[in-house]
Structures are given as structure tokens and as C-alpha cells.
Design an enzyme around this catalytic site. Structure first.
Site, PDB file in Angstrom:
ATOM      1  N   TYR A  80      51.574 -13.728  32.215  1.00  0.00           N
ATOM      2  CA  TYR A  80      50.591 -13.471  32.473  1.00  0.00           C
ATOM      3  C   TYR A  80      50.989 -12.008  32.557  1.00  0.00           C
ATOM      4  O   TYR A  80      50.823 -11.363  32.598  1.00  0.00           O
ATOM      5  CB  TYR A  80      49.435 -13.850  32.118  1.00  0.00           C
ATOM      6  CG  TYR A  80      47.649 -13.481  32.003  1.00  0.00           C
ATOM      7  CD1 TYR A  80      47.592 -13.949  31.104  1.00  0.00           C
ATOM      8  CD2 TYR A  80      47.139 -12.594  32.892  1.00  0.00           C
ATOM      9  CE1 TYR A  80      46.224 -12.265  30.330  1.00  0.00           C
ATOM     10  CE2 TYR A  80      46.039 -11.677  32.950  1.00  0.00           C
ATOM     11  CZ  TYR A  80      45.782 -12.459  31.406  1.00  0.00           C
ATOM     12  OH  TYR A  80      44.546 -11.340  31.085  1.00  0.00           O
ATOM     13  N   PHE A 132      48.138  14.802  15.473  1.00  0.00           N
ATOM     14  CA  PHE A 132      48.218  13.847  14.720  1.00  0.00           C
ATOM     15  C   PHE A 132      47.446  12.690  14.673  1.00  0.00           C
ATOM     16  O   PHE A 132      46.545  13.007  15.176  1.00  0.00           O
ATOM     17  CB  PHE A 132      49.587  12.468  15.335  1.00  0.00           C
ATOM     18  CG  PHE A 132      49.991  11.501  15.044  1.00  0.00           C
ATOM     19  CD1 PHE A 132      50.526  12.074  13.342  1.00  0.00           C
ATOM     20  CD2 PHE A 132      49.532  10.177  15.338  1.00  0.00           C
ATOM     21  CE1 PHE A 132      51.445  10.556  12.981  1.00  0.00           C
ATOM     22  CE2 PHE A 132      49.836   8.660  14.665  1.00  0.00           C
ATOM     23  CZ  PHE A 132      50.517   9.023  12.979  1.00  0.00           C
ATOM     24  N   THR A 133      47.391  12.444  13.716  1.00  0.00           N
ATOM     25  CA  THR A 133      46.099  11.411  12.926  1.00  0.00           C
ATOM     26  C   THR A 133      45.115  10.887  13.805  1.00  0.00           C
ATOM     27  O   THR A 133      44.225  10.782  13.949  1.00  0.00           O
ATOM     28  CB  THR A 133      45.982  10.655  11.477  1.00  0.00           C
ATOM     29  OG1 THR A 133      47.069   9.506  11.859  1.00  0.00           O
ATOM     30  CG2 THR A 133      46.621  11.750  10.774  1.00  0.00           C
ATOM     31  N   ASP A 223      53.536  13.815  23.980  1.00  0.00           N
ATOM     32  CA  ASP A 223      53.489  12.151  22.713  1.00  0.00           C
ATOM     33  C   ASP A 223      55.107  12.265  22.370  1.00  0.00           C
ATOM     34  O   ASP A 223      55.731  12.983  21.648  1.00  0.00           O
ATOM     35  CB  ASP A 223      52.864  13.360  21.663  1.00  0.00           C
ATOM     36  CG  ASP A 223      52.779  11.180  20.371  1.00  0.00           C
ATOM     37  OD1 ASP A 223      53.363  10.927  20.905  1.00  0.00           O
ATOM     38  OD2 ASP A 223      52.178  11.841  19.845  1.00  0.00           O
ATOM     39  N   LYS A 266      58.536   3.775  17.380  1.00  0.00           N
ATOM     40  CA  LYS A 266      59.169   4.107  17.099  1.00  0.00           C
ATOM     41  C   LYS A 266      60.254   4.612  18.074  1.00  0.00           C
ATOM     42  O   LYS A 266      61.426   4.134  18.163  1.00  0.00           O
ATOM     43  CB  LYS A 266      58.806   5.718  16.788  1.00  0.00           C
ATOM     44  CG  LYS A 266      57.353   6.056  15.899  1.00  0.00           C
ATOM     45  CD  LYS A 266      56.077   6.057  15.912  1.00  0.00           C
ATOM     46  CE  LYS A 266      55.794   6.309  14.663  1.00  0.00           C
ATOM     47  NZ  LYS A 266      54.312   6.652  14.789  1.00  0.00           N
ATOM     48  N   ARG A 389      50.684  13.013   3.160  1.00  0.00           N
ATOM     49  CA  ARG A 389      50.489  13.761   4.131  1.00  0.00           C
ATOM     50  C   ARG A 389      49.730  15.486   4.460  1.00  0.00           C
ATOM     51  O   ARG A 389      49.819  15.946   3.773  1.00  0.00           O
ATOM     52  CB  ARG A 389      51.697  13.970   5.345  1.00  0.00           C
ATOM     53  CG  ARG A 389      52.544  13.026   5.885  1.00  0.00           C
ATOM     54  CD  ARG A 389      51.764  12.498   7.031  1.00  0.00           C
ATOM     55  NE  ARG A 389      50.128  11.709   6.967  1.00  0.00           N
ATOM     56  CZ  ARG A 389      49.729   9.948   7.805  1.00  0.00           C
ATOM     57  NH1 ARG A 389      49.978   9.961   8.942  1.00  0.00           N
ATOM     58  NH2 ARG A 389      48.805   9.959   7.698  1.00  0.00           N
ATOM     59  N   PHE A 455      42.387   8.207   4.702  1.00  0.00           N
ATOM     60  CA  PHE A 455      44.066   7.829   3.583  1.00  0.00           C
ATOM     61  C   PHE A 455      43.891   6.221   4.151  1.00  0.00           C
ATOM     62  O   PHE A 455      44.906   5.928   3.115  1.00  0.00           O
ATOM     63  CB  PHE A 455      44.657   8.741   4.189  1.00  0.00           C
ATOM     64  CG  PHE A 455      45.207   8.605   5.861  1.00  0.00           C
ATOM     65  CD1 PHE A 455      44.292   8.794   7.207  1.00  0.00           C
ATOM     66  CD2 PHE A 455      46.134   7.926   6.326  1.00  0.00           C
ATOM     67  CE1 PHE A 455      45.250   8.796   8.110  1.00  0.00           C
ATOM     68  CE2 PHE A 455      46.283   7.745   7.275  1.00  0.00           C
ATOM     69  CZ  PHE A 455      45.724   8.486   8.527  1.00  0.00           C
TER      70      PHE A 455
HETATM   71  C1  LIG Z   1      52.831   7.048  15.345  1.00  0.00           C
HETATM   72  C2  LIG Z   1      52.636   8.229  16.007  1.00  0.00           C
HETATM   73  C3  LIG Z   1      51.597   8.126  16.823  1.00  0.00           C
HETATM   74  C4  LIG Z   1      50.736   6.621  17.208  1.00  0.00           C
HETATM   75  O1  LIG Z   1      51.462   5.025  17.101  1.00  0.00           O
HETATM   76  P1  LIG Z   1      51.541   4.177  16.696  1.00  0.00           P
HETATM   77  O2  LIG Z   1      51.957   3.302  17.704  1.00  0.00           O
HETATM   78  O3  LIG Z   1      51.756   3.781  15.497  1.00  0.00           O
HETATM   79  O4  LIG Z   1      49.673   3.380  17.336  1.00  0.00           O
HETATM   80  C5  LIG Z   1      51.145   8.596  17.947  1.00  0.00           C
HETATM   81  N1  LIG Z   1      51.931  10.245  18.019  1.00  0.00           N
HETATM   82  C6  LIG Z   1      52.656  10.210  17.305  1.00  0.00           C
HETATM   83  C7  LIG Z   1      53.743  11.213  16.886  1.00  0.00           C
HETATM   84  C8  LIG Z   1      53.332   9.404  16.259  1.00  0.00           C
HETATM   85  O5  LIG Z   1      54.444   9.521  15.067  1.00  0.00           O
END
Ligand SMILES: *Cc1c(COP(=O)(O)O)cnc(C)c1O
Length: 482
Positions: A80, A132-133, A223, A266, A389, A455
């Protein structure tokens, strides 16, 4: 990945890896596909994986891991508090980004939640190259406003501009002059700008943004979720950095950023996320939010196995032959479609190939969700799952009016190291068929419309019986229904 030229002159991207674990796929006949998309409310997010042939929905958490990542997962130290695995990741972050403090989180949007909670107060303005969304949702939830200061070229669907993710410095300066540091908690720069087609920023541009932020005393947040693709494009397209290693370019980017956050779904081909910084003040402002929302500071909602995979994955991100796999496959797909007249976003970016629905189905008005309709039609024609998108991915404004998206795209993500060239060729072929029959495609209308992130869960239906006409045409051309 290496691009090789065949004896007959054709150029193809050649995989520099071999596949040692496989997963069986289903290719259902067209009648089953239309049933599946109907049950899913014409929303590709709601399809079941068993009904999907090629899953090009996203690159999030579905990239293939390497043998070295899998091996590392076996030696994870599970506790932990104070696990060795955490210190391994922290050390890797220090090595790659030269940042002292690392806060783990369960995914990218969790980092955004923490950042927004710590820094965005009601009335705050957050400038960024593009939203980003999930980023926008978290900022708006805290009472802030997103201001996009992307260069105009960034929203041109077809272009040969190499860095469509750049910030317009004049637009940024005028925002700074209007609101100042009191209203602007930070500027957010997104690598591999997701919603405009995986388009990169130039390192020169990031450095200029940094200088402007310094002039006004404003923080710069990166980001880095799609950093791998952006790194590849800087090395490929920005003359000043061609002689540098990916590691050196990464360090220059990190040096410009006060805070870096990323989705490890990613970046690093694992599952999780993280925030890093050299500012103790920033670390301190966010640290208790991690324990509140994510988990204790040495795991932050991630499994330790994924953290081990992340440490190795970050290292592999510094290998040019590894990170070029996505962009080179995408370039192949974009070139083949473009050669055949299909409207796609150019230049080819990272993340995936993006169909331009506003030209593909130019007879469908934005109020009938052209990109959503095209995504549903493509699934029917191929079993390929893409992602809308466009306007569906936007939210209605305070008065209930639609916010029409700047671009109407269908994204066909190419998860890294997952698909083969023959699968990509199949997708290209079915898109060409669909383009020839595009007049059969018509719009969609909502049956169930959630008010937040519609979406993901929204259900829609076709405005007419166009889908049965599409199926009939398909069966005329492909008599076995595949
Ligand atoms: C996917 C993504 C996010 C969010 O990440 P999650 O792991 O899906 O929550 C934030 N910013 C960008 C540019 C992304 O492509």
C-alpha cells in the site's frame, strides 16, 4: 518501424517487431452488424467488442505491450505504501523529464481532475492550443472557461502545415493582456493535439509560449498523453532538432513545462497516469487531492504491475524505431485514402487516420451528426469501429442549443503495434466502397441524450431507412455479406 521500398516501387511501413501473443477476431456478416449498431443506439462506444472486427475506437489502454513490459510486471512490489515499484517509476520520470516530484493517478482525466481542483477557481480562464473532452469538462466543472488559442491553420482540415497544434502567440498575448495572471492559473499545451487529428506542436512554438508565460508570470502545463507522436514529428519535421535524440528533445520540452501530466494508457503503453513537476508548491497543492481521489501517494489508483509496465514503456518511448510505428502506419492509411479521393485530415498526424465527415457526407447537416452517421455506416460496411469526433462530442450550450464542432471527424485510431498491414488494407478497401456509396448515408437523431459527455452513452436512430438500403447495396457487391 522502417519504411521500405519494394522491387515494384511500392513503399510500405515494415513492422520491426514480431507478434507472439494473438487474440482471435470475429468478422460478422453485414446483417449482424446492422443489428449490433442498432442495439448500440448507433453509438460505437456502446458496441460490444465481440461484434467488432477491427477496433479502431481509441489508442487508449489498448496498445500492445512489449515482452520487456510483461516481464517487468512479474516483479512488481505490491504494498500500500512505499512500494519499490513506485520509486522505480519516480526515478524513470526524473531520468526522462528531469522532474523531482511524481504523483500517480489512475488515468489522464484523473490528473485533470486534480489539476482543475487545485488551480481552477470560478471565473478562471485557461488558454490552450485546443481542448480535449475530459480536460474541458473538468475545467468547466470548477467554474472556469477554456480559451482556444490555436493557430488558424490548425482548423484547416487539409493542409501541408507541419505543426497544426501550435499556439497563436498573438492570440495568447492578447488574452494575457486582457485577463492577466490573476484570472489565468495556467496555459495548457497539448502534445499531439487529439481532437484536431493528432497534430503536433513545434518545439520552437512551445519555447515561445514559455517565454510569454515568463513575461506574465503564468504557469505552463503540458498534457503529454500523446507526446510520443509529437516527439516523432519534431524530429521528422523540425529542421533544428533533426540531429538530436528523442531523449534530448524530450528534455527540452520538459524544461519548458512547470507541470507535466499524462495518460499512461497512451504514453508508455500501460494503464494509469501521472503528474510531475519540480515545484514543491505545486506538488503540495495537488498531493492531498491524489490521496483523496486516487489512492495513497505511492500508487495513486494504479496497479503496481501497470506501474512497472509504465517505467519500461517510458523508456521505450525514447526509442525512435518504437514510436514511429503509429505515425508511419497512419501516414500509409492517409496516403492511400487521399490517392483515391477520400477526404481525410492532412498532413497525417499521430493517433489515427481521420476521415473528414463534413466532405465525405457533405449532404448531411451538422444538426444530424454527419460524423456520427459516418461512424455507424463504416461499422455496417466493415465491422471496423471508429469514433465520432464532431458535434456529438460537444455539449449543448446553456440555452440548450447545439454547439456545432469546428470539425466533423471520424477517427480511426491505430493502437500501437496491434494491427497488421493487411488489416489496415481491409479497412481502406471498405472505406473506399463506402465513399463510392456515400449518398446512401443519411443523418441520425437522438433517442436518449444525456446532459454530460453525451457521446459516451447517448443513443440515436437513423432519420430514415437508409441503413437497410446500405446493407442491400453491400450485399450486391459482397455476396457473402462480409
Ligand atoms: C486520452 C487523453 C486524455 C485523458 O486520458 P484518459 O487516460 O483517457 O483519462 C487527456 N488528454 C489527452 C490529450 C488525451 O489524448
Amino acid at each position: 518501424m522502417t519504411v521500405v521500398r519494394f522491387y515494384n516501387g511500392e513503399q510500405i511501413p515494415l513492422e520491426m517487431h514480431k507478434t507472439r501473443i494473438v487474440q482471435k477476431l470475429n468478422l460478422n456478416p453485414v446483417e449482424q452488424r446492422v443489428e449490433a449498431i442498432t442495439a448500440a443506439g448507433n453509438n460505437t462506444f456502446l458496441l460490444k467488442n465481440r461484434d467488432v472486427f477491427l477496433d479502431l475506437l481509441t489508442d487508449s489502454g489498448v496498445n500492445a505491450m512489449s515482452d520487456k513490459q510483461l516481464a517487468a510486471m512479474m516483479e512488481a512490489d505490491d504494498s500500500y505504501a512505499g512500494s519499490e515499484t513506485f520509486y522505480k517509476v519516480e526515478k524513470k520520470i526524473k531520468e526522462i523529464f528531469d522532474k523531482e516530484y511524481f504523483l500517480p493517478a489512475h488515468q489522464g482525466r484523473a490528473c485533470e481532475n486534480i489539476l482543475a481542483n487545485a488551480y481552477v477557481k470560478p471565473g478562471a480562464i485557461v488558454p490552450m492550443n485546443y481542448h480535449f473532452t475530459t480536460t474541458k469538462a473538468h475545467i468547466v466543472l470548477q467554474g472556469g472557461t477554456v480559451e482556444e488559442v490555436l493557430i488558424d491553420e490548425g482548423l484547416k482540415v487539409t493542409s501541408d502545415y507541419p505543426f497544426k497544434g501550435n499556439i497563436d502567440l498573438d492570440k495568447l498575448r492578447s488574452l494575457f493582456e486582457r485577463y492577466g495572471a490573476a484570472r489565468i492559473p495556467f496555459v495548457r499545451m497539448e502534445a499531439g493535439t487529439n481532437l484536431i487529428g493528432g497534430q503536433p506542436f513545434a518545439l520552437e512554438n512551445l519555447r515561445a509560449v514559455r517565454r510569454l508565460c515568463d513575461e506574465f508570470g503564468i504557469m505552463l502545463v503540458l498534457d503529454a498523453s500523446l507526446l510520443a507522436d509529437n516527439l516523432y514529428f519534431i524530429k521528422e519535421r523540425e529542421a533544428a532538432y533533426q540531429e538530436m535524440s528523442i531523449g534530448e528533445i524530450t528534455r527540452l520540452i520538459a524544461d519548458c513545462s512547470d507541470i507535466i501530466y499524462f495518460s499512461a494508457r497512451k504514453l508508455g503503453c500501460a494503464r494509469g497516469g501521472g503528474i510531475c513537476t519540480n515545484s514543491f508548491e505545486a506538488y503540495n497543492a495537488m498531493r492531498e487531492l491524489v490521496t483523496l481521489y486516487e489512492g495513497f501517494l505511492t500508487y495513486g489508483g494504479m496497479s503496481v504491475r501497470e506501474m512497472e509496465a509504465l517505467a519500461v514503456g517510458l523508456d521505450e518511448t525514447m526509442d525512435e524505431e518504437m514510436i514511429n510505428q503509429g505515425p508511419q502506419f497512419i501516414a500509409y492509411m492517409v496516403d492511400e485514402l487521399q490517392k483515391n479521393g477520400v477526404p481525410v485530415v492532412t498532413p497525417a498526424g499521430g493517433l489515427g487516420c481521420h476521415l473528414d465527415a463534413s466532405r465525405f457526407v457533405d449532404h448531411i447537416p451538422q444538426s444530424q451528426y454527419p460524423a456520427g452517421a459516418l461512424a455507424a455506416a463504416l461499422y455496417i460496411a466493415s465491422g471496423v469501429r471508429g469514433m465520432e469526433r464532431g458535434t456529438l462530442s460537444e455539449a449543448r450550450d446553456a440555452t440548450g442549443q447545439e454547439t456545432f464542432a469546428d470539425m466533423e471527424l471520424v477517427r480511426l485510431a491505430l493502437p500501437r503495434r496491434v494491427f497488421t498491414l493487411s488489416q489496415v488494407k481491409y479497412a481502406i478497401d471498405r472505406i473506399l466502397w463506402l465513399y463510392e456509396n456515400r449518398k446512401l448515408i443519411e443523418g441520425l437523431t437522438f433517442v436518449e441524450e444525456p446532459s454530460v459527455l453525451r457521446f459516451f452513452f447517448g443513443k440515436l436512430q437513423p432519420i430514415s431507412d437508409w441503413q437497410s438500403k446500405l446493407v442491400a447495396m453491400f450485399k450486391e457487391d459482397f455476396d457473402n455479406g462480409l
